[in-house]
Design an enzyme around this catalytic site. Structure first.
Site, short mmCIF file in Angstrom:
data_model
loop_
_atom_site.label_atom_id
_atom_site.label_comp_id
_atom_site.label_asym_id
_atom_site.label_seq_id
_atom_site.Cartn_x
_atom_site.Cartn_y
_atom_site.Cartn_z
N PHE A 123 1.12 -1.16 0.24
CA PHE A 123 -0.13 0.26 -0.12
C PHE A 123 1.07 1.30 0.00
CE2 PHE A 123 -3.00 2.87 1.71
CZ PHE A 123 -3.95 2.63 1.06
N ASP A 193 0.54 -3.99 9.22
CA ASP A 193 -0.22 -2.97 8.41
C ASP A 193 -1.55 -4.50 8.24
OD1 ASP A 193 -2.71 -1.89 7.38
OD2 ASP A 193 -0.76 -0.71 6.42
N TYR A 218 -11.92 2.79 9.91
CA TYR A 218 -13.12 3.16 9.06
C TYR A 218 -12.97 2.70 7.61
CZ TYR A 218 -9.12 4.96 6.27
OH TYR A 218 -7.48 5.08 5.58
N LYS A 219 -12.45 0.97 7.45
CA LYS A 219 -12.69 -0.09 7.00
C LYS A 219 -13.78 -0.82 7.05
CE LYS A 219 -8.89 0.85 4.16
NZ LYS A 219 -7.23 0.76 3.69
N ARG A 363 -12.26 -4.00 -8.14
CA ARG A 363 -12.89 -4.99 -6.90
C ARG A 363 -13.52 -4.74 -5.69
NH1 ARG A 363 -8.56 -2.18 -2.18
NH2 ARG A 363 -10.09 -0.39 -2.22
C1 LIG Z 1 -6.63 1.94 4.53
C2 LIG Z 1 -4.96 1.26 4.41
C3 LIG Z 1 -4.23 2.75 5.22
C4 LIG Z 1 -4.70 4.02 5.40
O1 LIG Z 1 -3.63 4.88 5.50
P1 LIG Z 1 -4.05 6.34 6.52
O2 LIG Z 1 -3.22 6.63 7.06
O3 LIG Z 1 -4.92 6.28 6.59
O4 LIG Z 1 -4.65 6.89 5.27
C5 LIG Z 1 -2.74 1.78 5.36
N1 LIG Z 1 -2.30 1.03 4.98
C6 LIG Z 1 -2.98 0.67 4.03
C7 LIG Z 1 -1.91 -1.15 4.29
C8 LIG Z 1 -4.33 0.31 3.75
O5 LIG Z 1 -5.15 -0.21 3.10
#
Ligand SMILES: *Cc1c(COP(=O)(O)O)cnc(C)c1O
Length: 404
Positions: A123, A193, A218-219, A363
């Site tokens: 990511f 993560d 938030y996911k 997706r």
């Molecule tokens: C959604 C996501 C993030 C989000 O990071 P933010 O700091 O909230 O923008 C980070 N890492 C992964 C792997 C994600 O899927």
């Protein structure tokens, strides 16, 4: 699966009542809860209570009536979803900021080892933040390699293996126990993560021997746009790591108002500033839905929803890039198609909200709490119609291709 078979599966689903806990707009099949979870029905009242009663009436007294404890209290609610003890998790900042704090702390701890080993195509923020973190720690560096090069790249220089448990595009899942053991044998720490796995699949950080983790609110946790994130540090490391963002809320005695910084014991040291209570209230409302959820039931239903959509995609001639083995994937499914962007736009037009990931990935998030088999079968029918009819070739859906 026929529509009537799907309805029968839904009627027998032990998780079916959780759907009522969410606001899903009429006419929408929501396959993007892995990017922004929908609104829990209890959240508006929780936010109104926070604003009107806690803030409006109780004013500053609220800090002693639950606010100051919120990062630990909400962290404890996440801990049970990720196989951690309640004093190993705290809610703070964003996933990106938490990554930064842990990466710098781990690099300083592991010196003279100085390499963060990670995966190319991770990511983006994970790699960007790692680049920033190594810039803050002299003698350190980021080494990102393809997944099949990770094992041979672990060496005596590796301070830390930073992996995303479930890949945001492909849904591929790392075996957390196996990689944590591999890292440990090489004298390296692990940082996971969990953004695409928490609330999607069972996680056992303690059982896997994981050292550190971060994740997103938030996911799948449905904490609302930009919800506070969380971090985990194994008890065996907690007193050895210190946050580089040494703010007063992470001080051992924040209201002693001393000039010099002294880190608080346990997870509190990972707080930098004042907790964002509006966001925290929404996240807590989202998490309370999870209180009685059986995570094994979630995993079983996720796998079945996936297999249903995978079969439909196969019949439509789509190329599925997600693993067939449920133990090796998360709770989203991705297909590769050269016109993925236009297909995604055509789907949204028909009320099926999934998403597109550059350059050619379609997706779909499969969220067992509020999605049923009938939803997935209907979304699959619409997908097949769009692909078979070529409706996505409509210039209205091709905008991106016109500009890139
Ligand atoms: C959604 C996501 C993030 C989000 O990071 P933010 O700091 O909230 O923008 C980070 N890492 C992964 C792997 C994600 O899927």
């Amino acid at each position: 699966m026929t529509p009537s078979e799907a309805r029968a599966r839904d009627a027998a689903d032990p998780l079916r009542t959780y759907r009522d806990a969410f606001h899903i707009p009429d006419g929408v099949i929501y396959l993007d809860g892995n990017s922004l979870g929908p609104l829990p029905r209890t959240t508006p009242a929780a936010l109104a209570d926070l604003a009107e009663r806690q803030w409006g009436d109780r004013l500053i007294r609220s800090w002693n009536e639950g606010w100051i404890e919120a990062p630990r209290r909400v962290g404890a609610k996440i801990a049970r979803l990720i196989g951690a003890s309640k004093d190993e998790v705290i809610v703070a900042d964003s996933t990106s900021v938490n990554l930064f704090k842990l990466l710098v702390a781990a690099l300083r701890h592991a010196s003279p080892r100085g390499t963060i080993l990670s995966e190319t195509g991770n990511f983006p923020t994970d790699l960007h933040i790692a680049e920033g973190a190594v810039g803050c720690v002299p003698g350190s560096r980021l080494h990102a390699v393809a997944r099949n090069q990770l094992a041979t790249s672990l060496d005596g220089e590796t301070a830390l293996l930073m992996l995303t448990h479930v890949h945001y595009k492909t849904s591929q899942r790392f075996d957390m126990s196996a990689w944590s053991a591999k890292a440990r044998e090489n004298g390296a720490l692990t940082l996971w993560d969990l953004s695409h796995s928490v609330g999607a699949i069972p996680i056992d950080l303690n059982g896997a021997g994981a050292d550190m983790a971060v994740g997103c609110g938030y996911k799948y946790l449905n904490g609302g746009p930009g919800a506070p994130a969380f971090l985990y540090v194994s008890k065996r490391l907690q007193e050895m790591l210190a946050s580089p963002l040494s703010g007063w809320m992470g001080h051992a005695a924040p209201f002693g108002f001393a000039d010099a910084y002294a880190p608080a014991p346990g997870m509190t040291r990972w707080l930098a500033g004042t907790p964002p209570m509006l966001g925290m209230a929404a996240l807590e409302a989202g998490l309370d839905i999870w209180r009685d959820v059986d995570q094994q039931q979630v995993a079983v239903k996720s796998a079945a929803l996936f297999d249903t959509l995978a079969a439909i995609g196969r019949n439509a001639g789509l190329d599925c890039v997600s693993p067939a083995d449920p133990a090796r994937r998360g709770s989203h499914i991705s297909f590769r198609h050269p016109d993925a962007y236009a297909i995604c736009q055509a789907l949204i037009d028909r009320g099926v909200i999934g998403d597109f990931r550059d350059p050619d990935i379609l997706r779909f998030g499969l969220t067992p709490l509020y999605l049923g088999f009938a939803d997935v079968v209907r979304a699959g029918e619409i997908l097949c119609e769009i692909v078979a009819s070529g409706a996505y070739r409509d210039p209205a859906y091709q905008a991106r291709n016109a500009v890139t």
